[in-house]
Write a protein that holds these residues in place. Structure first.
Motif, PDB file in Angstrom:
ATOM      1  N   LEU A 189     -45.111 -21.411  21.821  1.00 48.56           N
ATOM      2  CA  LEU A 189     -43.804 -20.754  21.824  1.00 48.56           C
ATOM      3  C   LEU A 189     -42.983 -21.198  23.030  1.00 48.56           C
ATOM      4  O   LEU A 189     -43.459 -21.128  24.162  1.00 48.56           O
ATOM      5  CB  LEU A 189     -43.952 -19.237  21.859  1.00 48.56           C
ATOM      6  CG  LEU A 189     -44.334 -18.507  20.566  1.00 48.56           C
ATOM      7  CD1 LEU A 189     -44.529 -17.024  20.849  1.00 48.56           C
ATOM      8  CD2 LEU A 189     -43.264 -18.704  19.497  1.00 48.56           C
ATOM      9  N   THR A 190     -41.748 -21.608  22.764  1.00 47.41           N
ATOM     10  CA  THR A 190     -40.835 -21.952  23.854  1.00 47.41           C
ATOM     11  C   THR A 190     -39.685 -20.954  23.960  1.00 47.41           C
ATOM     12  O   THR A 190     -39.072 -20.840  25.015  1.00 47.41           O
ATOM     13  CB  THR A 190     -40.259 -23.361  23.664  1.00 47.41           C
ATOM     14  OG1 THR A 190     -39.577 -23.434  22.404  1.00 47.41           O
ATOM     15  CG2 THR A 190     -41.379 -24.406  23.704  1.00 47.41           C
ATOM     16  N   GLU A 191     -39.406 -20.253  22.872  1.00 45.86           N
ATOM     17  CA  GLU A 191     -38.390 -19.197  22.928  1.00 45.86           C
ATOM     18  C   GLU A 191     -38.728 -18.101  21.927  1.00 45.86           C
ATOM     19  O   GLU A 191     -39.479 -18.309  20.980  1.00 45.86           O
ATOM     20  CB  GLU A 191     -36.990 -19.737  22.680  1.00 45.86           C
ATOM     21  CG  GLU A 191     -36.700 -20.232  21.283  1.00 45.86           C
ATOM     22  CD  GLU A 191     -35.233 -20.619  21.140  1.00 45.86           C
ATOM     23  OE1 GLU A 191     -34.391 -19.717  21.018  1.00 45.86           O
ATOM     24  OE2 GLU A 191     -34.945 -21.833  21.148  1.00 45.86           O
ATOM     25  N   ILE A 192     -38.191 -16.921  22.185  1.00 48.13           N
ATOM     26  CA  ILE A 192     -38.441 -15.762  21.328  1.00 48.13           C
ATOM     27  C   ILE A 192     -37.186 -14.907  21.291  1.00 48.13           C
ATOM     28  O   ILE A 192     -36.484 -14.781  22.297  1.00 48.13           O
ATOM     29  CB  ILE A 192     -39.648 -14.937  21.840  1.00 48.13           C
ATOM     30  CG1 ILE A 192     -40.088 -13.900  20.825  1.00 48.13           C
ATOM     31  CG2 ILE A 192     -39.360 -14.304  23.184  1.00 48.13           C
ATOM     32  CD1 ILE A 192     -41.033 -14.392  19.798  1.00 48.13           C
ATOM     33  N   THR A 193     -36.890 -14.340  20.127  1.00 51.60           N
ATOM     34  CA  THR A 193     -35.777 -13.399  19.989  1.00 51.60           C
ATOM     35  C   THR A 193     -36.340 -12.008  19.783  1.00 51.60           C
ATOM     36  O   THR A 193     -37.128 -11.778  18.856  1.00 51.60           O
ATOM     37  CB  THR A 193     -34.873 -13.778  18.803  1.00 51.60           C
ATOM     38  OG1 THR A 193     -34.277 -15.049  19.061  1.00 51.60           O
ATOM     39  CG2 THR A 193     -33.772 -12.735  18.607  1.00 51.60           C
ATOM     40  N   ILE A 194     -35.967 -11.097  20.665  1.00 51.06           N
ATOM     41  CA  ILE A 194     -36.390  -9.700  20.563  1.00 51.06           C
ATOM     42  C   ILE A 194     -35.201  -8.893  20.044  1.00 51.06           C
ATOM     43  O   ILE A 194     -34.210  -8.714  20.759  1.00 51.06           O
ATOM     44  CB  ILE A 194     -36.853  -9.142  21.923  1.00 51.06           C
ATOM     45  CG1 ILE A 194     -37.938 -10.031  22.548  1.00 51.06           C
ATOM     46  CG2 ILE A 194     -37.324  -7.706  21.759  1.00 51.06           C
ATOM     47  CD1 ILE A 194     -39.218 -10.097  21.772  1.00 51.06           C
ATOM     48  N   PRO A 195     -35.255  -8.407  18.801  1.00 52.95           N
ATOM     49  CA  PRO A 195     -34.108  -7.680  18.243  1.00 52.95           C
ATOM     50  C   PRO A 195     -33.930  -6.311  18.892  1.00 52.95           C
ATOM     51  O   PRO A 195     -34.853  -5.775  19.515  1.00 52.95           O
ATOM     52  CB  PRO A 195     -34.466  -7.553  16.764  1.00 52.95           C
ATOM     53  CG  PRO A 195     -35.943  -7.637  16.705  1.00 52.95           C
ATOM     54  CD  PRO A 195     -36.356  -8.548  17.825  1.00 52.95           C
ATOM     55  N   SER A 196     -32.757  -5.755  18.731  1.00 59.76           N
ATOM     56  CA  SER A 196     -32.428  -4.478  19.375  1.00 59.76           C
ATOM     57  C   SER A 196     -33.188  -3.306  18.771  1.00 59.76           C
ATOM     58  O   SER A 196     -33.211  -2.216  19.345  1.00 59.76           O
ATOM     59  CB  SER A 196     -30.918  -4.212  19.286  1.00 59.76           C
ATOM     60  OG  SER A 196     -30.494  -4.179  17.933  1.00 59.76           O
ATOM     61  N   SER A 197     -33.834  -3.516  17.636  1.00 61.51           N
ATOM     62  CA  SER A 197     -34.602  -2.446  16.997  1.00 61.51           C
ATOM     63  C   SER A 197     -35.921  -2.160  17.712  1.00 61.51           C
ATOM     64  O   SER A 197     -36.500  -1.081  17.549  1.00 61.51           O
ATOM     65  CB  SER A 197     -34.897  -2.823  15.537  1.00 61.51           C
ATOM     66  OG  SER A 197     -35.572  -4.074  15.470  1.00 61.51           O
ATOM     67  N   VAL A 198     -36.411  -3.109  18.502  1.00 65.03           N
ATOM     68  CA  VAL A 198     -37.719  -2.961  19.161  1.00 65.03           C
ATOM     69  C   VAL A 198     -37.653  -1.883  20.231  1.00 65.03           C
ATOM     70  O   VAL A 198     -36.780  -1.900  21.103  1.00 65.03           O
ATOM     71  CB  VAL A 198     -38.183  -4.298  19.778  1.00 65.03           C
ATOM     72  CG1 VAL A 198     -39.447  -4.101  20.618  1.00 65.03           C
ATOM     73  CG2 VAL A 198     -38.436  -5.325  18.674  1.00 65.03           C
ATOM     74  N   ILE A 199     -38.608  -0.936  20.170  1.00 64.63           N
ATOM     75  CA  ILE A 199     -38.640   0.148  21.152  1.00 64.63           C
ATOM     76  C   ILE A 199     -39.868   0.085  22.058  1.00 64.63           C
ATOM     77  O   ILE A 199     -39.876   0.702  23.126  1.00 64.63           O
ATOM     78  CB  ILE A 199     -38.566   1.532  20.470  1.00 64.63           C
ATOM     79  CG1 ILE A 199     -39.733   1.720  19.495  1.00 64.63           C
ATOM     80  CG2 ILE A 199     -37.233   1.704  19.747  1.00 64.63           C
ATOM     81  CD1 ILE A 199     -39.814   3.117  18.889  1.00 64.63           C
ATOM     82  N   SER A 200     -40.906  -0.655  21.631  1.00 59.72           N
ATOM     83  CA  SER A 200     -42.076  -0.756  22.499  1.00 59.72           C
ATOM     84  C   SER A 200     -42.809  -2.079  22.269  1.00 59.72           C
ATOM     85  O   SER A 200     -42.849  -2.595  21.152  1.00 59.72           O
ATOM     86  CB  SER A 200     -43.037   0.415  22.270  1.00 59.72           C
ATOM     87  OG  SER A 200     -43.650   0.337  21.001  1.00 59.72           O
ATOM     88  N   ILE A 201     -43.369  -2.604  23.359  1.00 60.90           N
ATOM     89  CA  ILE A 201     -44.171  -3.831  23.308  1.00 60.90           C
ATOM     90  C   ILE A 201     -45.448  -3.575  24.102  1.00 60.90           C
ATOM     91  O   ILE A 201     -45.412  -3.185  25.264  1.00 60.90           O
ATOM     92  CB  ILE A 201     -43.402  -5.038  23.883  1.00 60.90           C
ATOM     93  CG1 ILE A 201     -42.101  -5.272  23.097  1.00 60.90           C
ATOM     94  CG2 ILE A 201     -44.273  -6.288  23.841  1.00 60.90           C
ATOM     95  CD1 ILE A 201     -41.269  -6.437  23.598  1.00 60.90           C
ATOM     96  N   GLY A 202     -46.598  -3.781  23.469  1.00 65.09           N
ATOM     97  CA  GLY A 202     -47.884  -3.442  24.050  1.00 65.09           C
ATOM     98  C   GLY A 202     -48.331  -4.383  25.153  1.00 65.09           C
ATOM     99  O   GLY A 202     -47.774  -5.469  25.358  1.00 65.09           O
ATOM    100  N   GLY A 203     -49.371  -3.983  25.865  1.00 67.71           N
ATOM    101  CA  GLY A 203     -49.901  -4.748  26.983  1.00 67.71           C
ATOM    102  C   GLY A 203     -50.329  -6.150  26.593  1.00 67.71           C
ATOM    103  O   GLY A 203     -50.872  -6.380  25.515  1.00 67.71           O
ATOM    104  N   ASN A 204     -50.055  -7.108  27.474  1.00 67.71           N
ATOM    105  CA  ASN A 204     -50.473  -8.508  27.314  1.00 67.71           C
ATOM    106  C   ASN A 204     -49.913  -9.174  26.060  1.00 67.71           C
ATOM    107  O   ASN A 204     -50.472 -10.169  25.576  1.00 67.71           O
ATOM    108  CB  ASN A 204     -52.008  -8.622  27.301  1.00 67.71           C
ATOM    109  CG  ASN A 204     -52.655  -8.125  28.569  1.00 67.71           C
ATOM    110  OD1 ASN A 204     -52.144  -8.367  29.655  1.00 67.71           O
ATOM    111  ND2 ASN A 204     -53.748  -7.411  28.441  1.00 67.71           N
ATOM    112  N   ALA A 205     -48.826  -8.646  25.556  1.00 63.92           N
ATOM    113  CA  ALA A 205     -48.263  -9.189  24.314  1.00 63.92           C
ATOM    114  C   ALA A 205     -47.916 -10.664  24.433  1.00 63.92           C
ATOM    115  O   ALA A 205     -48.003 -11.412  23.450  1.00 63.92           O
ATOM    116  CB  ALA A 205     -47.026  -8.390  23.896  1.00 63.92           C
TER     117      ALA A 205
END
Length: 402
Positions: free
Chosen positions: A256-272
Protein backbone atom coordinates in the motif's frame (compact mmCIF):
# COMPACT_ATOMS: atom_id res chain seq x y z
CA UNK A 1 -31.31 -36.65 41.69
CA UNK A 2 -32.90 -36.67 38.25
CA UNK A 3 -35.02 -33.51 38.45
CA UNK A 4 -34.46 -30.15 40.07
CA UNK A 5 -36.99 -27.33 40.54
CA UNK A 6 -35.42 -24.00 41.41
CA UNK A 7 -37.99 -21.93 43.34
CA UNK A 8 -39.06 -18.39 42.52
CA UNK A 9 -37.32 -17.16 45.66
CA UNK A 10 -33.92 -17.77 43.99
CA UNK A 11 -32.49 -14.96 41.82
CA UNK A 12 -29.03 -16.30 41.10
CA UNK A 13 -27.74 -19.77 40.24
CA UNK A 14 -24.14 -19.58 41.33
CA UNK A 15 -21.07 -20.87 39.55
CA UNK A 16 -20.54 -24.67 39.64
CA UNK A 17 -23.91 -25.20 41.43
CA UNK A 18 -24.85 -28.40 39.58
CA UNK A 19 -21.62 -29.11 37.72
CA UNK A 20 -21.07 -32.82 37.12
CA UNK A 21 -24.53 -33.94 38.33
CA UNK A 22 -24.53 -36.77 35.83
CA UNK A 23 -27.96 -38.19 36.88
CA UNK A 24 -29.80 -34.87 36.40
CA UNK A 25 -32.30 -35.22 33.53
CA UNK A 26 -34.51 -32.13 33.88
CA UNK A 27 -34.14 -28.68 35.43
CA UNK A 28 -36.93 -26.15 35.89
CA UNK A 29 -35.63 -22.68 36.64
CA UNK A 30 -37.79 -20.31 38.70
CA UNK A 31 -39.27 -17.16 37.22
CA UNK A 32 -37.16 -14.85 39.39
CA UNK A 33 -33.73 -16.13 38.40
CA UNK A 34 -31.76 -13.41 36.58
CA UNK A 35 -28.30 -14.99 36.37
CA UNK A 36 -26.98 -18.45 35.54
CA UNK A 37 -23.41 -18.65 36.77
CA UNK A 38 -20.36 -20.07 35.03
CA UNK A 39 -20.22 -23.90 34.92
CA UNK A 40 -23.62 -23.98 36.71
CA UNK A 41 -24.82 -27.06 34.78
CA UNK A 42 -21.66 -28.06 32.95
CA UNK A 43 -21.03 -31.80 32.46
CA UNK A 44 -24.57 -32.73 33.44
CA UNK A 45 -24.33 -35.49 30.86
CA UNK A 46 -27.91 -36.81 31.33
CA UNK A 47 -29.62 -33.40 31.21
CA UNK A 48 -32.20 -33.55 28.40
CA UNK A 49 -34.46 -30.61 29.14
CA UNK A 50 -34.02 -27.19 30.66
CA UNK A 51 -36.25 -24.15 30.33
CA UNK A 52 -34.64 -20.73 30.74
CA UNK A 53 -37.31 -18.21 31.85
CA UNK A 54 -37.68 -14.65 30.58
CA UNK A 55 -36.36 -13.35 33.90
CA UNK A 56 -32.81 -14.45 33.02
CA UNK A 57 -30.71 -11.59 31.67
CA UNK A 58 -27.25 -13.13 31.89
CA UNK A 59 -25.88 -16.59 31.08
CA UNK A 60 -22.26 -16.84 32.14
CA UNK A 61 -19.45 -18.75 30.45
CA UNK A 62 -19.34 -22.58 30.31
CA UNK A 63 -22.72 -22.80 32.08
CA UNK A 64 -23.96 -25.79 30.03
CA UNK A 65 -20.69 -27.02 28.53
CA UNK A 66 -20.57 -30.75 28.00
CA UNK A 67 -24.29 -31.41 28.53
CA UNK A 68 -24.14 -34.22 26.01
CA UNK A 69 -27.83 -35.24 26.24
CA UNK A 70 -29.39 -31.78 25.90
CA UNK A 71 -31.76 -31.78 22.92
CA UNK A 72 -32.97 -28.20 22.53
CA UNK A 73 -32.62 -24.76 24.04
CA UNK A 74 -34.37 -21.41 23.78
CA UNK A 75 -32.49 -18.24 24.66
CA UNK A 76 -35.17 -15.82 25.95
CA UNK A 77 -35.64 -12.26 24.81
CA UNK A 78 -34.39 -10.97 28.16
CA UNK A 79 -30.82 -12.15 27.42
CA UNK A 80 -28.80 -9.56 25.49
CA UNK A 81 -25.35 -11.16 25.46
CA UNK A 82 -24.01 -14.68 25.80
CA UNK A 83 -20.74 -15.54 27.50
CA UNK A 84 -18.10 -17.81 26.04
CA UNK A 85 -18.35 -21.62 25.61
CA UNK A 86 -21.86 -21.79 27.08
CA UNK A 87 -23.07 -24.81 25.08
CA UNK A 88 -19.72 -26.10 23.87
CA UNK A 89 -19.69 -29.86 23.16
CA UNK A 90 -23.42 -30.27 23.68
CA UNK A 91 -23.28 -32.96 21.03
CA UNK A 92 -27.02 -33.81 20.95
CA UNK A 93 -28.23 -30.20 20.86
CA UNK A 94 -30.15 -30.16 17.59
CA UNK A 95 -32.53 -27.24 18.04
CA UNK A 96 -31.50 -23.75 19.10
CA UNK A 97 -33.85 -20.77 19.24
CA UNK A 98 -32.18 -17.41 19.85
CA UNK A 99 -34.62 -14.61 20.70
CA UNK A 100 -34.50 -11.10 19.26
CA UNK A 101 -33.10 -9.56 22.43
CA UNK A 102 -29.68 -11.12 21.98
CA UNK A 103 -27.12 -8.67 20.56
CA UNK A 104 -23.88 -10.57 21.10
CA UNK A 105 -23.06 -14.27 20.61
CA UNK A 106 -19.86 -15.03 22.50
CA UNK A 107 -16.79 -17.06 21.59
CA UNK A 108 -17.22 -20.84 21.21
CA UNK A 109 -20.84 -20.63 22.43
CA UNK A 110 -22.01 -23.53 20.27
CA UNK A 111 -18.61 -24.98 19.36
CA UNK A 112 -18.90 -28.75 18.84
CA UNK A 113 -22.71 -28.94 18.74
CA UNK A 114 -22.52 -31.70 16.15
CA UNK A 115 -26.27 -32.45 16.04
CA UNK A 116 -27.15 -28.93 14.93
CA UNK A 117 -28.22 -28.81 11.27
CA UNK A 118 -29.55 -25.27 10.93
CA UNK A 119 -29.46 -21.94 12.70
CA UNK A 120 -31.22 -18.63 12.22
CA UNK A 121 -29.49 -15.66 13.79
CA UNK A 122 -32.23 -13.19 14.75
CA UNK A 123 -32.42 -9.66 13.47
CA UNK A 124 -30.81 -7.44 16.08
CA UNK A 125 -27.66 -9.49 16.69
CA UNK A 126 -24.66 -7.29 15.93
CA UNK A 127 -21.75 -9.56 16.86
CA UNK A 128 -20.99 -13.24 16.25
CA UNK A 129 -17.73 -13.94 18.05
CA UNK A 130 -14.75 -16.10 17.20
CA UNK A 131 -15.49 -19.84 16.77
CA UNK A 132 -19.13 -19.35 17.85
CA UNK A 133 -20.33 -22.28 15.69
CA UNK A 134 -16.99 -23.93 14.95
CA UNK A 135 -17.04 -27.73 14.67
CA UNK A 136 -20.81 -27.89 14.23
CA UNK A 137 -20.06 -30.47 11.59
CA UNK A 138 -23.67 -31.01 10.45
CA UNK A 139 -24.63 -27.34 10.34
CA UNK A 140 -25.59 -26.88 6.68
CA UNK A 141 -28.18 -24.10 6.75
CA UNK A 142 -27.25 -20.71 8.22
CA UNK A 143 -29.15 -17.42 8.15
CA UNK A 144 -27.38 -14.22 9.18
CA UNK A 145 -29.30 -10.91 9.16
CA UNK A 146 -27.98 -7.59 7.91
CA UNK A 147 -27.91 -6.28 11.50
CA UNK A 148 -24.67 -8.22 12.11
CA UNK A 149 -21.66 -5.93 11.84
CA UNK A 150 -18.92 -8.21 13.11
CA UNK A 151 -18.18 -11.91 12.56
CA UNK A 152 -15.21 -13.39 14.39
CA UNK A 153 -12.50 -15.63 12.98
CA UNK A 154 -13.61 -19.26 12.47
CA UNK A 155 -17.16 -18.42 13.56
CA UNK A 156 -18.46 -21.07 11.14
CA UNK A 157 -15.28 -23.06 10.54
CA UNK A 158 -15.66 -26.82 10.12
CA UNK A 159 -19.42 -26.65 9.66
CA UNK A 160 -21.14 -28.52 6.84
CA UNK A 161 -21.79 -25.18 5.14
CA UNK A 162 -18.14 -24.16 5.34
CA UNK A 163 -16.94 -27.55 4.12
CA UNK A 164 -19.27 -27.68 1.10
CA UNK A 165 -17.20 -26.63 -1.92
CA UNK A 166 -20.40 -25.61 -3.73
CA UNK A 167 -20.80 -22.72 -1.29
CA UNK A 168 -17.44 -21.23 -2.30
CA UNK A 169 -17.65 -18.93 -5.32
CA UNK A 170 -14.39 -17.90 -6.96
CA UNK A 171 -12.54 -19.10 -3.85
CA UNK A 172 -14.62 -16.92 -1.51
CA UNK A 173 -17.28 -18.00 0.99
CA UNK A 174 -20.31 -15.84 1.75
CA UNK A 175 -23.21 -16.43 4.11
CA UNK A 176 -26.09 -14.24 3.03
CA UNK A 177 -24.68 -10.70 2.83
CA UNK A 178 -21.53 -11.41 4.81
CA UNK A 179 -18.10 -12.31 3.47
CA UNK A 180 -16.77 -15.09 5.69
CA UNK A 181 -13.52 -16.32 4.19
CA UNK A 182 -11.30 -16.29 1.14
CA UNK A 183 -8.93 -19.02 0.07
CA UNK A 184 -5.33 -17.89 0.47
CA UNK A 185 -4.81 -18.78 -3.21
CA UNK A 186 -6.86 -15.82 -4.38
CA UNK A 187 -4.82 -13.45 -6.53
CA UNK A 188 -4.90 -10.17 -8.45
CA UNK A 189 -8.02 -7.98 -8.14
CA UNK A 190 -11.13 -8.96 -6.24
CA UNK A 191 -14.46 -7.11 -6.19
CA UNK A 192 -16.56 -7.99 -3.16
CA UNK A 193 -20.14 -8.69 -4.20
CA UNK A 194 -22.79 -5.99 -3.95
CA UNK A 195 -25.00 -5.92 -0.83
CA UNK A 196 -22.19 -7.28 1.36
CA UNK A 197 -22.60 -5.84 4.86
CA UNK A 198 -19.52 -7.08 6.71
CA UNK A 199 -16.10 -8.61 6.11
CA UNK A 200 -15.36 -11.22 8.78
CA UNK A 201 -12.22 -11.27 10.88
CA UNK A 202 -9.26 -12.82 9.01
CA UNK A 203 -11.31 -13.00 5.79
CA UNK A 204 -8.31 -12.45 3.48
CA UNK A 205 -5.63 -13.43 5.99
CA UNK A 206 -2.29 -14.17 4.32
CA UNK A 207 -3.61 -13.72 0.76
CA UNK A 208 -0.16 -12.72 -0.39
CA UNK A 209 -1.08 -12.52 -4.10
CA UNK A 210 -4.09 -10.24 -3.69
CA UNK A 211 -3.32 -6.90 -5.37
CA UNK A 212 -6.56 -4.91 -5.23
CA UNK A 213 -9.77 -5.09 -3.23
CA UNK A 214 -12.99 -3.20 -3.95
CA UNK A 215 -15.46 -3.01 -1.06
CA UNK A 216 -19.02 -2.16 -2.16
CA UNK A 217 -21.17 0.70 -0.96
CA UNK A 218 -23.33 -0.47 1.94
CA UNK A 219 -20.66 -2.54 3.68
CA UNK A 220 -20.30 -1.33 7.26
CA UNK A 221 -17.23 -3.04 8.72
CA UNK A 222 -13.79 -4.42 7.95
CA UNK A 223 -13.01 -7.15 10.48
CA UNK A 224 -9.92 -7.78 12.57
CA UNK A 225 -6.92 -9.00 10.56
CA UNK A 226 -9.10 -8.99 7.43
CA UNK A 227 -6.15 -8.26 5.14
CA UNK A 228 -3.35 -9.35 7.47
CA UNK A 229 -0.09 -9.91 5.59
CA UNK A 230 -1.59 -9.22 2.15
CA UNK A 231 1.85 -8.01 1.17
CA UNK A 232 1.03 -7.47 -2.53
CA UNK A 233 -2.11 -5.45 -1.83
CA UNK A 234 -1.55 -2.12 -3.58
CA UNK A 235 -5.04 -0.63 -3.72
CA UNK A 236 -8.06 -0.68 -1.43
CA UNK A 237 -11.36 0.99 -2.30
CA UNK A 238 -13.23 1.74 0.94
CA UNK A 239 -16.79 3.11 0.53
CA UNK A 240 -18.24 5.87 2.67
CA UNK A 241 -20.52 3.37 4.41
CA UNK A 242 -17.70 1.69 6.37
CA UNK A 243 -17.85 2.59 10.07
CA UNK A 244 -15.23 0.38 11.66
CA UNK A 245 -11.82 -0.94 10.62
CA UNK A 246 -10.68 -3.73 12.93
CA UNK A 247 -7.51 -4.57 14.81
CA UNK A 248 -4.62 -5.59 12.52
CA UNK A 249 -6.87 -5.00 9.48
CA UNK A 250 -4.02 -4.08 7.09
CA UNK A 251 -1.08 -5.39 9.12
CA UNK A 252 2.02 -5.79 6.92
CA UNK A 253 0.27 -4.65 3.74
CA UNK A 254 3.52 -3.08 2.65
CA UNK A 255 2.35 -2.83 -0.97
CA UNK A 256 0.00 0.00 0.00
CA UNK A 257 1.26 3.45 -0.94
CA UNK A 258 -1.94 5.40 -0.29
CA UNK A 259 -5.26 4.91 1.46
CA UNK A 260 -8.56 6.81 1.51
CA UNK A 261 -10.37 6.91 4.84
CA UNK A 262 -14.01 7.97 4.25
CA UNK A 263 -15.83 10.29 6.63
CA UNK A 264 -18.12 7.44 7.71
CA UNK A 265 -15.31 5.72 9.67
CA UNK A 266 -15.67 6.18 13.43
CA UNK A 267 -13.07 3.75 14.78
CA UNK A 268 -9.86 2.02 13.69
CA UNK A 269 -8.44 -0.82 15.79
CA UNK A 270 -4.93 -1.29 17.15
CA UNK A 271 -2.08 -1.99 14.71
CA UNK A 272 -4.40 -1.57 11.75
CA UNK A 273 -1.55 -0.18 9.63
CA UNK A 274 1.49 -1.67 11.38
CA UNK A 275 4.33 -2.40 8.92
CA UNK A 276 2.60 -0.62 6.04
CA UNK A 277 6.02 0.86 5.51
CA UNK A 278 5.44 2.13 1.97
CA UNK A 279 2.31 4.05 2.84
CA UNK A 280 2.92 7.67 1.87
CA UNK A 281 -0.45 9.35 1.37
CA UNK A 282 -3.71 9.46 3.31
CA UNK A 283 -6.82 10.86 1.63
CA UNK A 284 -9.73 12.24 3.66
CA UNK A 285 -12.88 14.18 2.81
CA UNK A 286 -13.88 15.80 6.11
CA UNK A 287 -11.45 17.20 8.68
CA UNK A 288 -14.00 17.16 11.53
CA UNK A 289 -14.89 13.51 10.87
CA UNK A 290 -11.17 12.70 10.77
CA UNK A 291 -10.59 14.38 14.14
CA UNK A 292 -13.40 12.34 15.72
CA UNK A 293 -12.13 8.90 14.65
CA UNK A 294 -11.25 6.70 17.63
CA UNK A 295 -7.78 5.32 16.96
CA UNK A 296 -6.81 2.49 19.34
CA UNK A 297 -3.08 3.20 19.03
CA UNK A 298 -0.58 5.26 17.06
CA UNK A 299 -0.23 2.39 14.57
CA UNK A 300 -4.01 2.46 14.05
CA UNK A 301 -3.49 5.64 12.07
CA UNK A 302 -2.11 5.47 8.54
CA UNK A 303 -0.06 8.55 9.40
CA UNK A 304 2.26 6.34 11.44
CA UNK A 305 4.04 5.89 8.09
CA UNK A 306 2.37 8.33 5.71
CA UNK A 307 3.63 11.88 5.98
CA UNK A 308 1.02 13.43 3.70
CA UNK A 309 -2.69 13.99 4.26
CA UNK A 310 -4.87 15.14 1.37
CA UNK A 311 -8.22 16.80 1.98
CA UNK A 312 -10.53 16.42 -1.01
CA UNK A 313 -7.54 16.00 -3.30
CA UNK A 314 -5.46 18.89 -1.98
CA UNK A 315 -2.34 18.38 0.16
CA UNK A 316 -2.64 19.68 3.69
CA UNK A 317 0.11 21.74 5.28
CA UNK A 318 -2.16 24.10 7.21
CA UNK A 319 -5.26 23.02 9.10
CA UNK A 320 -8.03 25.38 10.14
CA UNK A 321 -10.36 23.46 12.41
CA UNK A 322 -14.00 24.49 11.85
CA UNK A 323 -15.97 26.07 14.64
CA UNK A 324 -18.18 23.00 15.09
CA UNK A 325 -15.19 20.86 16.08
CA UNK A 326 -15.33 20.08 19.81
CA UNK A 327 -12.64 17.45 20.24
CA UNK A 328 -9.50 16.12 18.61
CA UNK A 329 -9.19 12.42 19.35
CA UNK A 330 -6.06 10.39 20.16
CA UNK A 331 -3.29 10.09 17.52
CA UNK A 332 -5.16 12.13 14.88
CA UNK A 333 -2.10 13.97 13.52
CA UNK A 334 0.50 11.53 14.76
CA UNK A 335 3.70 11.75 12.68
CA UNK A 336 2.12 14.24 10.24
CA UNK A 337 5.38 15.82 9.18
CA UNK A 338 3.96 18.08 6.45
CA UNK A 339 1.86 20.01 8.97
CA UNK A 340 3.22 23.55 9.44
CA UNK A 341 0.26 25.44 10.88
CA UNK A 342 -2.89 24.60 12.85
CA UNK A 343 -5.82 26.78 13.94
CA UNK A 344 -7.74 25.51 16.96
CA UNK A 345 -11.09 27.24 17.56
CA UNK A 346 -12.59 28.02 20.95
CA UNK A 347 -15.11 25.21 20.46
CA UNK A 348 -12.42 22.56 21.08
CA UNK A 349 -12.58 21.29 24.66
CA UNK A 350 -10.27 18.27 24.53
CA UNK A 351 -7.18 17.04 22.68
CA UNK A 352 -6.32 13.35 22.96
CA UNK A 353 -3.14 11.40 23.49
CA UNK A 354 -0.10 11.94 21.23
CA UNK A 355 -2.09 14.02 18.73
CA UNK A 356 0.90 16.14 17.68
CA UNK A 357 3.69 13.63 18.30
CA UNK A 358 6.13 13.67 15.37
CA UNK A 359 4.74 16.88 13.83
CA UNK A 360 8.27 18.19 13.62
CA UNK A 361 7.55 20.96 11.08
CA UNK A 362 4.63 22.50 12.98
CA UNK A 363 5.69 26.12 13.54
CA UNK A 364 2.47 28.08 13.99
CA UNK A 365 -0.52 27.54 16.29
CA UNK A 366 -3.49 29.90 15.93
CA UNK A 367 -6.18 30.32 18.58
CA UNK A 368 -9.16 32.64 18.89
CA UNK A 369 -9.77 32.70 22.64
CA UNK A 370 -7.05 32.51 25.30
CA UNK A 371 -9.52 31.49 28.01
CA UNK A 372 -10.83 28.57 25.92
CA UNK A 373 -7.24 27.60 25.09
CA UNK A 374 -6.35 27.39 28.77
CA UNK A 375 -9.39 25.20 29.53
CA UNK A 376 -8.67 22.53 26.92
CA UNK A 377 -8.30 19.06 28.43
CA UNK A 378 -4.96 17.77 27.10
CA UNK A 379 -4.18 14.10 27.71
CA UNK A 380 -0.40 14.34 27.57
CA UNK A 381 2.50 16.59 26.55
CA UNK A 382 2.13 15.55 22.89
CA UNK A 383 -1.47 16.82 23.00
CA UNK A 384 -0.05 20.34 22.97
CA UNK A 385 0.98 21.53 19.49
CA UNK A 386 3.43 23.96 21.09
CA UNK A 387 5.67 21.08 22.14
CA UNK A 388 7.32 20.98 18.71
CA UNK A 389 8.63 24.52 18.95
CA UNK A 390 5.63 26.28 17.38
CA UNK A 391 4.76 29.93 18.02
CA UNK A 392 1.35 30.80 19.46
CA UNK A 393 -0.91 33.37 17.74
CA UNK A 394 -4.10 34.88 19.17
CA UNK A 395 -6.39 36.19 16.44
CA UNK A 396 -3.40 36.73 14.16
CA UNK A 397 -1.18 38.42 16.74
CA UNK A 398 1.82 36.55 18.09
CA UNK A 399 1.64 36.06 21.85
CA UNK A 400 4.28 33.44 22.47
CA UNK A 401 7.53 32.70 20.65
CA UNK A 402 9.34 29.48 21.45
Amino acid sequence: MTKIIIPDSITDIGSYTFKGCTDLVEAIIGECVTNIGSYAFSDCTSLIKIIIPDSVTNIESYSFKGCTSLLEITIPNSVTSMGINIFEDCTTLGKIAISDGVKDIGMHVFDGCTALTEITIPNGVVNISESAFENCTNLAKITIPDSVTNIGDKAFYNTAYYSDVNNWKDNVLYINNHLIKSSDTISDDYIIKNDTKSIADCAFYDCINLTKIVIPQGANSIGKSSFYNCESLAEVIIPDSIKTIGYNAFYNCNGLTEITIPSSVISIGGNAFTFCTNLKTVNITDIVAWCEIKFASSSSSPTCYAENIYLNGLPITEIIMPEDCTKINDYIFYNFKDLTSVTIPSSVTSIGYTVFEGCTNLKKVNITDISAWCKIDRKDYASNPLRNGADLYLNGQIVFVK
